[in-house]
Design a protein around this motif. Structure first.
Motif, PDB file in Angstrom:
ATOM      1  N   ASP B 149       0.846  -1.191   0.000  1.00 21.18           N
ATOM      2  CA  ASP B 149       0.000   0.000   0.000  1.00 21.18           C
ATOM      3  C   ASP B 149       0.886   1.246   0.000  1.00 21.18           C
ATOM      4  O   ASP B 149       2.124   1.151  -0.136  1.00 21.18           O
ATOM      5  CB  ASP B 149      -0.968  -0.018   1.188  1.00 21.18           C
ATOM      6  N   GLU B 150       0.238   2.405   0.206  1.00 23.29           N
ATOM      7  CA  GLU B 150       0.999   3.658   0.138  1.00 23.29           C
ATOM      8  C   GLU B 150       1.980   3.804   1.300  1.00 23.29           C
ATOM      9  O   GLU B 150       2.879   4.630   1.270  1.00 23.29           O
ATOM     10  CB  GLU B 150       0.038   4.866   0.079  1.00 23.29           C
ATOM     11  N   ASN B 151       1.811   2.969   2.351  1.00 23.39           N
ATOM     12  CA  ASN B 151       2.746   3.017   3.486  1.00 23.39           C
ATOM     13  C   ASN B 151       3.832   1.950   3.377  1.00 23.39           C
ATOM     14  O   ASN B 151       4.501   1.631   4.362  1.00 23.39           O
ATOM     15  CB  ASN B 151       1.961   2.818   4.791  1.00 23.39           C
ATOM     16  N   ASP B 152       3.967   1.390   2.203  1.00 28.40           N
ATOM     17  CA  ASP B 152       4.962   0.347   1.942  1.00 28.40           C
ATOM     18  C   ASP B 152       4.735  -0.912   2.760  1.00 28.40           C
ATOM     19  O   ASP B 152       5.678  -1.636   3.088  1.00 28.40           O
ATOM     20  CB  ASP B 152       6.392   0.872   2.197  1.00 28.40           C
ATOM     21  N   LEU B 153       3.485  -1.167   3.136  1.00 31.19           N
ATOM     22  CA  LEU B 153       3.161  -2.396   3.859  1.00 31.19           C
ATOM     23  C   LEU B 153       2.483  -3.369   2.900  1.00 31.19           C
ATOM     24  O   LEU B 153       1.683  -2.971   2.044  1.00 31.19           O
ATOM     25  CB  LEU B 153       2.224  -2.084   5.034  1.00 31.19           C
ATOM     26  N   LEU B 154       2.805  -4.643   3.075  1.00 35.34           N
ATOM     27  CA  LEU B 154       2.232  -5.655   2.174  1.00 35.34           C
ATOM     28  C   LEU B 154       0.712  -5.704   2.339  1.00 35.34           C
ATOM     29  O   LEU B 154       0.206  -5.618   3.466  1.00 35.34           O
ATOM     30  CB  LEU B 154       2.828  -7.023   2.485  1.00 35.34           C
ATOM     31  N   TRP B 341       2.593 -18.821   5.640  1.00 36.75           N
ATOM     32  CA  TRP B 341       4.023 -18.554   5.856  1.00 36.75           C
ATOM     33  C   TRP B 341       4.287 -17.627   7.065  1.00 36.75           C
ATOM     34  O   TRP B 341       4.939 -16.575   6.919  1.00 36.75           O
ATOM     35  CB  TRP B 341       4.652 -17.901   4.622  1.00 36.75           C
ATOM     36  N   PRO B 342       3.816 -17.999   8.236  1.00 35.27           N
ATOM     37  CA  PRO B 342       4.017 -17.101   9.396  1.00 35.27           C
ATOM     38  C   PRO B 342       5.492 -16.784   9.643  1.00 35.27           C
ATOM     39  O   PRO B 342       5.836 -15.708  10.150  1.00 35.27           O
ATOM     40  CB  PRO B 342       3.405 -17.887  10.565  1.00 35.27           C
ATOM     41  N   GLU B 343       6.353 -17.742   9.269  1.00 37.62           N
ATOM     42  CA  GLU B 343       7.790 -17.520   9.497  1.00 37.62           C
ATOM     43  C   GLU B 343       8.355 -16.393   8.625  1.00 37.62           C
ATOM     44  O   GLU B 343       9.450 -15.882   8.895  1.00 37.62           O
ATOM     45  CB  GLU B 343       8.572 -18.826   9.267  1.00 37.62           C
ATOM     46  N   TYR B 344       7.621 -16.014   7.616  1.00 35.97           N
ATOM     47  CA  TYR B 344       8.107 -14.956   6.717  1.00 35.97           C
ATOM     48  C   TYR B 344       7.424 -13.593   6.959  1.00 35.97           C
ATOM     49  O   TYR B 344       7.604 -12.675   6.168  1.00 35.97           O
ATOM     50  CB  TYR B 344       7.867 -15.358   5.259  1.00 35.97           C
ATOM     51  N   ILE B 345       6.632 -13.503   8.024  1.00 36.17           N
ATOM     52  CA  ILE B 345       5.961 -12.215   8.283  1.00 36.17           C
ATOM     53  C   ILE B 345       6.914 -11.314   9.076  1.00 36.17           C
ATOM     54  O   ILE B 345       7.317 -11.629  10.191  1.00 36.17           O
ATOM     55  CB  ILE B 345       4.636 -12.410   9.065  1.00 36.17           C
ATOM     56  N   ASP B 346       7.286 -10.199   8.490  1.00 34.40           N
ATOM     57  CA  ASP B 346       8.212  -9.269   9.144  1.00 34.40           C
ATOM     58  C   ASP B 346       7.468  -8.432  10.183  1.00 34.40           C
ATOM     59  O   ASP B 346       6.244  -8.310  10.147  1.00 34.40           O
ATOM     60  CB  ASP B 346       8.845  -8.353   8.099  1.00 34.40           C
ATOM     61  N   ASP B 347       8.237  -7.830  11.089  1.00 36.55           N
ATOM     62  CA  ASP B 347       7.646  -6.970  12.127  1.00 36.55           C
ATOM     63  C   ASP B 347       6.834  -5.848  11.474  1.00 36.55           C
ATOM     64  O   ASP B 347       7.306  -5.196  10.535  1.00 36.55           O
ATOM     65  CB  ASP B 347       8.745  -6.350  12.992  1.00 36.55           C
ATOM     66  N   GLY B 348       5.652  -5.628  12.011  1.00 34.07           N
ATOM     67  CA  GLY B 348       4.808  -4.532  11.508  1.00 34.07           C
ATOM     68  C   GLY B 348       3.982  -4.919  10.292  1.00 34.07           C
ATOM     69  O   GLY B 348       3.133  -4.154   9.861  1.00 34.07           O
ATOM     70  N   GLU B 349       4.237  -6.097   9.744  1.00 37.87           N
ATOM     71  CA  GLU B 349       3.500  -6.541   8.558  1.00 37.87           C
ATOM     72  C   GLU B 349       2.368  -7.494   8.957  1.00 37.87           C
ATOM     73  O   GLU B 349       2.453  -8.180   9.985  1.00 37.87           O
ATOM     74  CB  GLU B 349       4.439  -7.290   7.593  1.00 37.87           C
ATOM     75  N   SER B 353       6.133 -12.282   3.285  1.00 35.88           N
ATOM     76  CA  SER B 353       6.859 -12.178   2.025  1.00 35.88           C
ATOM     77  C   SER B 353       7.862 -13.333   2.005  1.00 35.88           C
ATOM     78  O   SER B 353       8.945 -13.250   2.600  1.00 35.88           O
ATOM     79  CB  SER B 353       7.582 -10.838   1.933  1.00 35.88           C
ATOM     80  N   ALA B 354       7.463 -14.426   1.348  1.00 31.03           N
ATOM     81  CA  ALA B 354       8.328 -15.613   1.300  1.00 31.03           C
ATOM     82  C   ALA B 354       9.482 -15.341   0.340  1.00 31.03           C
ATOM     83  O   ALA B 354       9.277 -14.830  -0.758  1.00 31.03           O
ATOM     84  CB  ALA B 354       7.522 -16.812   0.848  1.00 31.03           C
ATOM     85  N   LYS B 355      10.685 -15.663   0.799  1.00 29.61           N
ATOM     86  CA  LYS B 355      11.858 -15.299  -0.011  1.00 29.61           C
ATOM     87  C   LYS B 355      12.658 -16.517  -0.450  1.00 29.61           C
ATOM     88  O   LYS B 355      12.753 -17.501   0.261  1.00 29.61           O
ATOM     89  CB  LYS B 355      12.751 -14.357   0.795  1.00 29.61           C
ATOM     90  N   PHE B 356      13.232 -16.389  -1.629  1.00 31.99           N
ATOM     91  CA  PHE B 356      14.199 -17.393  -2.090  1.00 31.99           C
ATOM     92  C   PHE B 356      15.436 -16.641  -2.572  1.00 31.99           C
ATOM     93  O   PHE B 356      15.346 -15.474  -2.969  1.00 31.99           O
ATOM     94  CB  PHE B 356      13.602 -18.277  -3.201  1.00 31.99           C
ATOM     95  N   SER B 357      16.582 -17.311  -2.494  1.00 33.08           N
ATOM     96  CA  SER B 357      17.799 -16.540  -2.786  1.00 33.08           C
ATOM     97  C   SER B 357      18.790 -17.227  -3.726  1.00 33.08           C
ATOM     98  O   SER B 357      19.858 -16.709  -3.983  1.00 33.08           O
ATOM     99  CB  SER B 357      18.521 -16.185  -1.484  1.00 33.08           C
ATOM    100  N   GLY B 358      18.470 -18.369  -4.233  1.00 34.72           N
ATOM    101  CA  GLY B 358      19.327 -18.977  -5.241  1.00 34.72           C
ATOM    102  C   GLY B 358      20.608 -19.596  -4.704  1.00 34.72           C
ATOM    103  O   GLY B 358      20.861 -19.616  -3.501  1.00 34.72           O
ATOM    104  N   THR B 359      21.398 -20.080  -5.647  1.00 30.06           N
ATOM    105  CA  THR B 359      22.649 -20.763  -5.320  1.00 30.06           C
ATOM    106  C   THR B 359      23.747 -20.146  -6.181  1.00 30.06           C
ATOM    107  O   THR B 359      23.504 -19.811  -7.342  1.00 30.06           O
ATOM    108  CB  THR B 359      22.533 -22.263  -5.710  1.00 30.06           C
TER     109      THR B 359
END
Lengths: 333, 371
Positions: B149-154, B341-349, B353-359
């Protein structure tokens, strides 16, 4: 009958006069452009002492090579009163086609020839749309662009096609006395097409069909025939541009040149080519092209933010056009 | 007259050759890019589900553009997952147009999709997409681009590349392996650093910053004036060519710098940078890294190792798996968006946002990693 013949003779004479004055104008226009170029180079050379160097000059010319080739076709067409918005798509399609052909084991020279034939065929297709079906060149070539873009993605499945044939890569990556081949192609083709436009009967017929098609028709010039040749030239040169870019990058990508048609048109217009047709020159287009690239290169060299670069590039174009307009008005007075 | 007929025949013949050349040139992949209005509704059936259709879920994939390889990889992966997990995929290509994407969303809603995966055409229109879909009772999972949103929150769960980490991983590799490349980075004052990005794309800025921040930690004595951003947003040429132009200009402007470390946050940029390095003759004094590995692999398969030494490799399947998993949790298992994905919920969100980062892959190990 006599009356119409008399009118025709007067018209042809007027064309002759107009042509002479137009040539003078163009010469002056090139002088103005050269002054703009010198100012641009001088400013950036002061701001970064590496700007005025051989390697950076090569960067500028290298960066101009693809757009420059497209601009040749555009200059011819715009002077003749036409336009080709499919040139960049033809280039992209040709690059992918060349990469696929090479991948299938076709000799590189044959692959190059196939892409050039493809370019010519699309040029004829554009000519058929505009001359036989009387579609507006702007819309007709826009449709062709869309088709070529789509075909480009279809034949490669949307994925870039790597090229490992060293002979083919050499046509885009070889340097002669430190000058990359694409730069040499650019200069040679500008000289050849500049000569054709300025010194041959065909070149004069391009000016005439753009400036006054009726007079051209009355003097025995077939505008359809001339425009077909122009579209074929544009198609072939675009295909060549796309193929050399694929060789340079060692890969054919369907999106490789997309969007560059507008840069080519900008270079032509900045170089004094009139959108209404009938005036302009290849030399002016070349200087316009170099001004744009020198300016972009200089802004990067002095670390100007990309967003400001866009603003500055727009301002340069407006400034150059206003200067040109001012000069024309002065001369008219 | 004869000449005229011959010319017309020639024109016809050449046009036919053109058409046949194109048709004969290759096979089109199942994920052939599809411009939106192809069948007036901008929607393409992507699977032929032969399983019990009463249990089949229909998932709509709204895509920003199919002109990039990544999108096609995601579609391919979703198709494969659809067969495995019994869902039907329909997808639409917005071709960068927010307006087209909203039309396609409405088409999906009218066609009774059960859930939507969305790579939003413009990050500013995320709210419009989520609100429209949710009003119709359809959940949305964002793909690759955050939906905020406009506050940069998911405003809905998203799947994204861990952009900063990807950039940092490349620099970690450089720090640990530069000696094996033959490029001498021992004198940090002589090193130049270039991140190649498109500053119009938020995710790319973060990738570049991730690389830069890690680089500054690992090579603290590199002067700030030696760190550059090659921003292709300023260049109207195609991605690789634009990167070539920007990088070669930076090289020419800074001839005093003797060694270079580069990070192309997209592999197309790295390709252009690779050509620039070769052309200027810096192959022995530059280490090029990239985020995205397909093009690096193409280079390595051609037998070239330098200067493109490593790439952060991830696949469309990495993103597609997470997207499908999240959406099926909602559609099939009855969870609500806030619960996945509760493990991927950041503070205040509120949403994850589930993340992947490759190899990290290199010339030496890519065959073991990339199957």
């Amino acid at each position: 009958m006599m009356d119409s013949t008399y009118k025709f003779i007067i018209q042809v004479k007027a064309m002759g006069k107009k042509r002479k004055s137009a040539l003078n104008l163009l010469k002056l226009n090139n002088v103005t452009l050269i002054i703009v170029l010198i100012v641009v180079v001088a400013i950036f050379s002061v701001l970064n002492h590496n700007y005025f160097s051989r390697s950076n000059a090569m960067n500028i010319l290298y960066a101009s090579s693809v757009v420059g080739l497209l601009a040749i076709g555009q200059t011819y067409l715009i002077i003749g009163g036409y336009i080709d918005l499919s040139c960049a798509s033809i280039a992209s399609l040709s690059g992918v086609l060349a990469a696929i052909c090479i991948g299938k084991g076709i000799p590189w020279l044959s692959a190059l020839l196939i892409t050039l034939i493809l370019g010519a065929a699309i040029g004829i297709f554009n000519s058929i749309l505009t001359n036989i079906f009387s579609l507006q060149p702007f819309i007709a070539t826009l449709a062709t662009a869309s088709m070529c873009e789509g075909f480009g993605y279809i034949i490669c499945g949307g994925r870039s096609v790597p090229i490992s044939n060293q002979s083919f890569i050499a046509i885009g990556a070889t340097k002669i006395f430190g000058i990359p081949l694409p730069v040499i192609y650019l200069v040679i083709l500008f000289i050849i097409f500049g000569f054709i436009l300025e010194k041959t009967v065909f070149g004069r017929s391009v000016y005439i069909i753009g400036g006054n098609p009726t007079a051209g028709y009355l003097s025995g010039i077939n505008p359809k025939k001339v425009s077909t040749i122009l579209y074929v030239i544009s198609g072939i040169v675009s295909a060549f541009a796309g193929t050399t870019l694929a060789a340079r990058m060692h890969t054919g990508a369907a999106s490789a040149v997309l969007g560059s048609e507008f840069n080519a048109i900008t270079a032509a217009v900045l170089g004094g080519v009139s959108f209404t047709g009938g005036s302009g020159s290849i030399g002016g287009c070349f200087i316009g092209l170099i001004i744009i690239q020198s300016f972009s290169n200089g802004l990067t060299m002095i670390n100007v933010s990309s967003f400001w670069q866009k603003v500055a590039q727009g301002m340069l174009l407006i400034g150059a056009l206003l200067l040109d307009d001012f000069r024309r008005k002065k001369l008219t007075k | 007259m004869k000449v005229k007929v011959t010319r017309r025949l020639m024109a016809l013949l050449l046009s036919t050759i053109l058409a046949f050349t194109l048709f004969g040139c290759g096979s089109s992949s199942p994920s052939t890019p599809d411009t939106a209005p192809e069948d007036t509704e901008g929607e393409k059936e992507a699977t032929d589900v032969d399983a019990d259709t009463t249990d089949t879920i229909k998932i709509g994939y709204l895509n920003k553009t199919m002109a990039i390889q990544w999108s096609q990889d995601v579609v391919d992966a979703l198709e494969q997952l659809g067969k495995e997990q019994n869902f039907e995929l329909v997808y639409a290509d917005a071709d960068f147009s927010p307006e087209a994407q909203l039309e396609q969303l409405n088409t999906f809603i009218n066609n009774d999709v059960d859930g939507i995966i969305c790579m939003v055409a413009d990050e500013g229109m995320a709210s419009a997409v989520v609100e429209t879909a949710n009003e119709a009772g359809i959940p949305v999972v964002g793909e690759s681009l955050r939906m905020e949103d406009e506050n940069d929150l998911l405003i809905t769960p998203c799947v994204e590349l861990d952009a900063a980490k990807c950039g940092a991983m490349n620099m970690d590799w450089v720090s640990e392996n530069w000696e094996s490349t033959g490029v001498d980075l021992s004198d940090e004052t002589q090193i130049g650093f270039i991140q190649i990005i498109d500053s119009q794309l938020a995710n790319e800025i973060v990738r570049g910053e991730g690389a830069y921040n890690e680089f500054k930690v690992l090579f603290p004595n590199v002067p700030e004036k030696n760190c550059f951003i090659a921003d292709i947003a300023a260049d109207s040429a195609e991605l690789s060519e634009a990167a070539y132009n920007q990088v070669s200009t930076i090289f020419s402007a800074n001839t005093a710098i003797t060694t270079w470390v580069l990070c192309g946050v997209m592999e197309d940029y790295a390709l252009g940078a690779c050509r620039a390095i070769e052309d200027i003759g810096y192959v022995d004094s530059a280490i090029l890294t990239s985020i995205g590995g397909e093009r690096a692999i193409q280079e390595w398969e051609g037998g070239t190792k330098a200067p493109w030494y490593c790439a952060n490799y991830y696949t469309g399947m990495d993103a597609a798996k997470l997207c499908a998993d999240g959406l099926l949790q909602i559609v099939r298992d009855g969870k609500i968006e806030e619960e996945i994905w509760p493990e991927y919920i950041d503070d205040g969100e509120t949403y994850a946002s589930a993340k992947f980062s490759g190899t990290i892959i290199t010339y030496d190990n890519y065959k073991d990693i990339v199957k």
